[in-house]
Design a protein around this motif. Structure first.
Motif, PDB file in Angstrom:
ATOM      1  N   SER A  60      -3.548  -0.677   6.079  1.00  0.00           N
ATOM      2  CA  SER A  60      -4.138  -1.106   7.043  1.00  0.00           C
ATOM      3  C   SER A  60      -4.469  -0.071   8.180  1.00  0.00           C
ATOM      4  N   PHE A  61      -5.240  -0.262   8.995  1.00  0.00           N
ATOM      5  CA  PHE A  61      -5.605   0.558  10.298  1.00  0.00           C
ATOM      6  C   PHE A  61      -6.277   2.025   9.474  1.00  0.00           C
ATOM      7  N   GLY A  62      -6.604   2.123   8.466  1.00  0.00           N
ATOM      8  CA  GLY A  62      -7.139   3.360   7.777  1.00  0.00           C
ATOM      9  C   GLY A  62      -6.293   4.400   7.372  1.00  0.00           C
ATOM     10  N   GLU A  63      -4.839   3.942   7.402  1.00  0.00           N
ATOM     11  CA  GLU A  63      -3.912   4.889   7.196  1.00  0.00           C
ATOM     12  C   GLU A  63      -3.425   5.210   5.700  1.00  0.00           C
ATOM     13  N   VAL A  75       5.613  16.262 -10.212  1.00  0.00           N
ATOM     14  CA  VAL A  75       5.320  14.972  -9.527  1.00  0.00           C
ATOM     15  C   VAL A  75       6.110  14.815  -8.155  1.00  0.00           C
ATOM     16  N   LYS A  76       5.456  14.918  -6.942  1.00  0.00           N
ATOM     17  CA  LYS A  76       6.076  14.967  -5.720  1.00  0.00           C
ATOM     18  C   LYS A  76       5.329  14.056  -4.714  1.00  0.00           C
ATOM     19  N   LYS A  77       6.076  13.365  -3.967  1.00  0.00           N
ATOM     20  CA  LYS A  77       5.354  12.482  -2.864  1.00  0.00           C
ATOM     21  C   LYS A  77       5.845  12.829  -1.402  1.00  0.00           C
ATOM     22  N   THR A  78       4.567  12.860  -0.751  1.00  0.00           N
ATOM     23  CA  THR A  78       4.716  13.212   0.588  1.00  0.00           C
ATOM     24  C   THR A  78       4.465  12.000   1.594  1.00  0.00           C
ATOM     25  N   LYS A  79       4.721  11.808   2.782  1.00  0.00           N
ATOM     26  CA  LYS A  79       4.370  10.808   3.750  1.00  0.00           C
ATOM     27  C   LYS A  79       2.843  10.129   3.391  1.00  0.00           C
ATOM     28  N   SER A  80       1.842  10.866   3.022  1.00  0.00           N
ATOM     29  CA  SER A  80       0.555  10.345   2.647  1.00  0.00           C
ATOM     30  C   SER A  80      -0.079  10.354   1.547  1.00  0.00           C
TER      31      SER A  80
END
Length: 255
Positions: A77-80, A106-111
């Motif tokens: 939502s809100f384009g995030e 494989v690694k995960k960031t905030k976005s």
């Protein structure tokens, strides 16, 4: 009092740290057990990117052309932008050898979720969860051909009930499932497929027919009421037209 304040601050900090996929300690991680889950992928596909969509998940196979890493995300939502929770990640070498998550970083960031296969050229596959009757995904690989297979019994052949973007696609039916194919390179930033259950078309057609029937009956009743009012006015003499010829040139009556 100070102990209570410190305890409250500590609890607040703990809640913030444990909320969501990320925290103040940094982005969360996808468990190796989840990444190493078993899955069967259809590697022999004519398109560069193939999505196999079911009711609660989708599988995707990418044809990588010496691409060192693949960075994927989903829109909230809100384009995030948010990372994609993937599982059962696999890589297939050009010679047909398939390796699992033990050979894939494989690694995960905030976005986003960043996937680094053991080498550039080959095929990369993973599974991700989904829901609803709209499948939306960014086109992470530009100028590639795409294919989306929607769940069994679903259709995209009625424009009022479905929507496929971008245009320039064709559809085929195989084993009771509809395939949407972009055989020319897709330049759009995303692919969106909104589909419907096949039997919903007949329900929708029945609703439209019933609405038309009710409208025609209402119109006929309205015209009948108008005719009745006109007939009553005629019987009461309210619809008699008095012309200049009937009055004549003389003075008004009584004069």
């Amino acid at each position: 009092m100070r102990k209570r304040l410190a305890l409250g601050i500590g609890l607040l900090f703990l809640l913030v740290a444990s909320a969501g996929c990320t925290s103040v300690f940094g982005p969360g991680e996808i468990s190796q057990q989840k990444l190493s889950r078993n899955a069967t992928y259809d590697w022999d596909t004519p398109q560069d990117v193939t999505y196999n969509v079911t009711s609660n998940q989708y599988q995707v196979v990418y044809e990588l052309d010496k691409k060192g890493t693949l960075e994927i995300h989903q829109e909230e939502s809100f384009g995030e932008e948010a990372p994609v929770e993937i599982s059962a990640v696999q890589f297939r070498y050009p010679n047909g050898t398939v390796v699992d998550a033990d050979h894939i970083e494989v690694k995960k960031t905030k976005s986003s979720t960043i996937i680094k296969p053991p080498q550039g050229q080959g095929q990369l596959a993973y599974t991700a969860s989904r829901q609803g009757k709209t499948f939306y995904v960014p086109t992470y690989l530009k100028d590639k051909t795409y294919e989306v297979t929607i769940p069994r019994g679903m259709r995209v052949d009625t424009f009022l009930l479905s929507d496929v973007r971008p245009g320039g696609y064709e559809t085929t039916m195989e084993n009771g499932r509809e395939h949407i194919i972009w055989s020319t390179p897709v330049k759009s930033d995303s692919i969106s497929v909104r589909y419907y259950l096949g039997r919903d078309k007949w329900i929708f057609a029945g609703i439209v027919a019933l609405a038309l029937l009710i409208g025609l009956v209402g119109l006929a009743y309205y015209r009948y009421q108008i005719r009745q009012l006109e007939r009553q006015r005629e019987e009461m003499g309210l619809n008699m037209d008095i012309s200049d010829d009937d009055v004549g040139d003389g003075p008004p009556p009584g004069m």
